[in-house]
Design a protein around this motif. Structure first.
Motif, PDB file in Angstrom:
ATOM      1  N   CYS A  95      14.634   2.867  -4.754  1.00  0.00           N
ATOM      2  CA  CYS A  95      14.707   3.912  -3.718  1.00  0.00           C
ATOM      3  C   CYS A  95      13.325   4.489  -3.439  1.00  0.00           C
ATOM      4  CB  CYS A  95      15.655   5.016  -4.150  1.00  0.00           C
ATOM      5  SG  CYS A  95      17.391   4.533  -4.234  1.00  0.00           S
ATOM      6  N   ALA A  96      12.569   4.753  -4.496  1.00  0.00           N
ATOM      7  CA  ALA A  96      11.220   5.303  -4.327  1.00  0.00           C
ATOM      8  C   ALA A  96      10.311   4.300  -3.626  1.00  0.00           C
ATOM      9  CB  ALA A  96      10.657   5.685  -5.687  1.00  0.00           C
ATOM     10  N   TYR A  97      10.461   3.027  -3.948  1.00  0.00           N
ATOM     11  CA  TYR A  97       9.656   1.993  -3.286  1.00  0.00           C
ATOM     12  C   TYR A  97       9.949   1.959  -1.791  1.00  0.00           C
ATOM     13  CZ  TYR A  97       8.274  -2.660  -1.723  1.00  0.00           C
ATOM     14  OH  TYR A  97       7.723  -3.699  -1.025  1.00  0.00           O
ATOM     15  N   ALA A  98      11.213   2.040  -1.435  1.00  0.00           N
ATOM     16  CA  ALA A  98      11.575   2.021  -0.023  1.00  0.00           C
ATOM     17  C   ALA A  98      10.979   3.219   0.712  1.00  0.00           C
ATOM     18  CB  ALA A  98      13.096   2.012   0.132  1.00  0.00           C
ATOM     19  N   LEU A  99      11.014   4.387   0.088  1.00  0.00           N
ATOM     20  CA  LEU A  99      10.479   5.584   0.731  1.00  0.00           C
ATOM     21  C   LEU A  99       8.954   5.599   0.769  1.00  0.00           C
ATOM     22  CD1 LEU A  99      12.862   8.286  -0.789  1.00  0.00           C
ATOM     23  CD2 LEU A  99      12.874   7.416   1.548  1.00  0.00           C
ATOM     24  N   ALA A 100       8.324   4.894  -0.156  1.00  0.00           N
ATOM     25  CA  ALA A 100       6.863   4.935  -0.238  1.00  0.00           C
ATOM     26  C   ALA A 100       6.188   3.801   0.531  1.00  0.00           C
ATOM     27  CB  ALA A 100       6.422   4.872  -1.700  1.00  0.00           C
ATOM     28  N   LYS A 101       6.806   2.612   0.553  1.00  0.00           N
ATOM     29  CA  LYS A 101       6.101   1.437   1.062  1.00  0.00           C
ATOM     30  C   LYS A 101       6.774   0.747   2.248  1.00  0.00           C
ATOM     31  CE  LYS A 101       2.803   1.678  -1.968  1.00  0.00           C
ATOM     32  NZ  LYS A 101       1.447   2.109  -1.542  1.00  0.00           N
ATOM     33  N   THR A 165       0.304   6.212  -4.484  1.00  0.00           N
ATOM     34  CA  THR A 165      -1.087   6.117  -4.917  1.00  0.00           C
ATOM     35  C   THR A 165      -1.533   4.671  -5.120  1.00  0.00           C
ATOM     36  OG1 THR A 165      -0.553   6.281  -7.281  1.00  0.00           O
ATOM     37  CG2 THR A 165      -0.861   8.344  -6.089  1.00  0.00           C
ATOM     38  N   ILE A 166      -0.597   3.743  -5.131  1.00  0.00           N
ATOM     39  CA  ILE A 166      -0.923   2.322  -5.263  1.00  0.00           C
ATOM     40  C   ILE A 166      -1.239   1.770  -3.882  1.00  0.00           C
ATOM     41  CG2 ILE A 166      -0.062   0.065  -5.981  1.00  0.00           C
ATOM     42  CD1 ILE A 166       1.739   1.499  -7.974  1.00  0.00           C
ATOM     43  N   HIS A 167      -2.386   1.116  -3.760  1.00  0.00           N
ATOM     44  CA  HIS A 167      -2.852   0.672  -2.450  1.00  0.00           C
ATOM     45  C   HIS A 167      -1.886  -0.330  -1.834  1.00  0.00           C
ATOM     46  CE1 HIS A 167      -5.596  -0.477   0.766  1.00  0.00           C
ATOM     47  NE2 HIS A 167      -6.375   0.526   0.397  1.00  0.00           N
ATOM     48  N   ASP A 168      -1.707  -0.220  -0.514  1.00  0.00           N
ATOM     49  CA  ASP A 168      -0.794  -1.124   0.195  1.00  0.00           C
ATOM     50  C   ASP A 168      -1.229  -2.576   0.098  1.00  0.00           C
ATOM     51  OD1 ASP A 168       0.777   1.003   0.943  1.00  0.00           O
ATOM     52  OD2 ASP A 168      -0.101   1.214   2.942  1.00  0.00           O
ATOM     53  N   VAL A 171       0.764  -4.547  -2.396  1.00  0.00           N
ATOM     54  CA  VAL A 171       2.082  -4.960  -1.908  1.00  0.00           C
ATOM     55  C   VAL A 171       1.952  -6.135  -0.949  1.00  0.00           C
ATOM     56  CG1 VAL A 171       4.151  -4.204  -0.677  1.00  0.00           C
ATOM     57  CG2 VAL A 171       2.977  -2.626  -2.221  1.00  0.00           C
ATOM     58  N   HIS A 172       0.978  -6.062  -0.031  1.00  0.00           N
ATOM     59  CA  HIS A 172       0.782  -7.159   0.917  1.00  0.00           C
ATOM     60  C   HIS A 172       0.433  -8.457   0.199  1.00  0.00           C
ATOM     61  CE1 HIS A 172       1.255  -4.226   3.925  1.00  0.00           C
ATOM     62  NE2 HIS A 172      -0.007  -3.798   4.015  1.00  0.00           N
ATOM     63  N   SER A 180       9.797 -11.331  -3.515  1.00  0.00           N
ATOM     64  CA  SER A 180      10.747 -10.520  -2.762  1.00  0.00           C
ATOM     65  C   SER A 180      10.436  -9.043  -2.970  1.00  0.00           C
ATOM     66  CB  SER A 180      12.178 -10.823  -3.205  1.00  0.00           C
ATOM     67  OG  SER A 180      12.372 -10.421  -4.555  1.00  0.00           O
ATOM     68  N   GLU A 181      11.093  -8.181  -2.177  1.00  0.00           N
ATOM     69  CA  GLU A 181      10.836  -6.751  -2.300  1.00  0.00           C
ATOM     70  C   GLU A 181      11.234  -6.238  -3.685  1.00  0.00           C
ATOM     71  OE1 GLU A 181       9.205  -5.137  -0.059  1.00  0.00           O
ATOM     72  OE2 GLU A 181       9.188  -6.794   1.361  1.00  0.00           O
ATOM     73  N   LEU A 182      12.371  -6.692  -4.197  1.00  0.00           N
ATOM     74  CA  LEU A 182      12.788  -6.257  -5.530  1.00  0.00           C
ATOM     75  C   LEU A 182      11.841  -6.779  -6.603  1.00  0.00           C
ATOM     76  CD1 LEU A 182      16.695  -6.538  -5.455  1.00  0.00           C
ATOM     77  CD2 LEU A 182      15.302  -4.459  -5.547  1.00  0.00           C
ATOM     78  N   ALA A 183      11.334  -7.991  -6.428  1.00  0.00           N
ATOM     79  CA  ALA A 183      10.374  -8.528  -7.394  1.00  0.00           C
ATOM     80  C   ALA A 183       9.085  -7.722  -7.374  1.00  0.00           C
ATOM     81  CB  ALA A 183      10.087  -9.995  -7.088  1.00  0.00           C
ATOM     82  N   ILE A 184       8.687  -7.253  -6.201  1.00  0.00           N
ATOM     83  CA  ILE A 184       7.487  -6.407  -6.112  1.00  0.00           C
ATOM     84  C   ILE A 184       7.702  -5.115  -6.891  1.00  0.00           C
ATOM     85  CG2 ILE A 184       6.071  -5.052  -4.526  1.00  0.00           C
ATOM     86  CD1 ILE A 184       6.535  -7.236  -2.432  1.00  0.00           C
ATOM     87  N   VAL A 185       8.907  -4.557  -6.774  1.00  0.00           N
ATOM     88  CA  VAL A 185       9.206  -3.313  -7.483  1.00  0.00           C
ATOM     89  C   VAL A 185       9.095  -3.510  -8.988  1.00  0.00           C
ATOM     90  CG1 VAL A 185      10.983  -1.591  -7.974  1.00  0.00           C
ATOM     91  CG2 VAL A 185      10.673  -2.425  -5.645  1.00  0.00           C
TER      92      VAL A 185
END
Length: 279
Positions: A95-101, A165-168, A171-172, A180-185
């Motif tokens: 949830c925090a990942y979705a709201l942040a990234k 605070t983690i640079h985008d 994630v890119h 995948s998005e979950l794997a990134i989390v």
């Protein structure tokens, strides 16, 4: 008066305030330990002393462990707090990942709802949660102690602030590698946010280990009672007015929290005050 002298006086004043505040915070715990090693006759003595004239610690701690199922209460607390923490991290981190990234319609509105959830006392939701638990038939079970806390607004907020605070570019780059998005989390962001995870873990475990209000409503079976509720049963049914064993039991219940905090205090401070900025 010179600037250096003013700075020294300000530092002395700050340390004096910190020492006074720390002493006021520690005083109840020191007094609790003192009562736990005193015989009944010294607990209500008019004269004031931290150390008893007759050491009665062995008797009090033995009663605390044998006259009430204190080990069972602590095992219940460990089970409930562990399951709550694991489920909270599993829910709050994505949830925090979705709201942040991630960018999607309604993201800011969802974050406002998280902030509103931070403002609402948990007691406000006690009645609807009790009715909901009754309809599901889960009252007087471990599930009743766990399910109201699975979604933590504080956890979502804390992880979101740390993830931001983690640079985008991190994630890119992970997306370019095919994650995948979950794997990134779970493989990238959560390990980088370990201080925040530890800080949240301490808040969660301490809060739910000490929670009395909801367990008082949700369970009646003594074999399911967590430590604070078990202490009430111990005092009313077992110890009576013998406060020595009661204070001994309280000391044993607080001790694991103190050890956990002292062990993780470095990561706790970092998680609450710092970030992990990765360029």
């Amino acid at each position: 008066m010179s600037t250096k002298r003013l700075s020294s006086l300000a530092a002395i004043l700050r340390h004096a305030v910190l020492l006074l505040t720390g002493a006021l915070i520690l005083l109840p715990f020191v007094w609790m330990i003192s009562l736990s090693i005193k015989p009944p006759g010294e607990i209500f003595r008019a004269s004031f002393s931290f150390w008893p004239s007759q050491f009665y610690g062995v008797e009090n701690y033995t009663k605390a462990l044998t006259e009430a199922p204190l080990p069972r209460y602590m095992i219940n607390g460990l089970i409930v707090c562990s399951l709550i923490l694991v489920l909270q991290i599993l829910v709050c981190a994505p949830c925090a990942y979705a709201l942040a990234k991630l960018r999607f319609p309604g993201r800011d509105l969802l974050f406002v709802m998280v902030l509103v959830g931070l403002l609402l006392p948990h007691q406000v939701l006690a009645l609807p949660l009790f009715v909901f638990g009754y309809q599901l038939g889960i009252l007087n079970t471990y599930t009743a102690l766990i399910f109201p806390y699975v979604v933590s607004p504080f956890g979502i907020f804390l992880f979101r602030q740390f993830f931001k605070t983690i640079h985008d570019d991190v994630v890119h780059a992970a997306r370019l590698d095919g994650l995948s998005e979950l794997a990134i989390v779970w493989r990238i962001l959560v390990p980088m946010a370990l201080p925040a995870v530890i800080a949240f873990s301490i808040f969660s475990v301490v809060g739910h280990w000490n929670d009395l209000f909801w367990p008082l409503i949700a369970v009646r079976d003594q074999s399911l009672m967590p430590p604070p509720l078990g202490i009430m049963v111990f005092k009313n049914e077992e110890a009576g007015n013998d406060f020595g064993p009661l204070m001994a039991a309280s000391t044993l219940i607080v001790l694991p929290l103190v050890i956990a905090f002292l062990t993780a205090q470095k990561w706790f401070v970092e998680g609450m005050t710092g970030g992990a900025v990765k360029q």
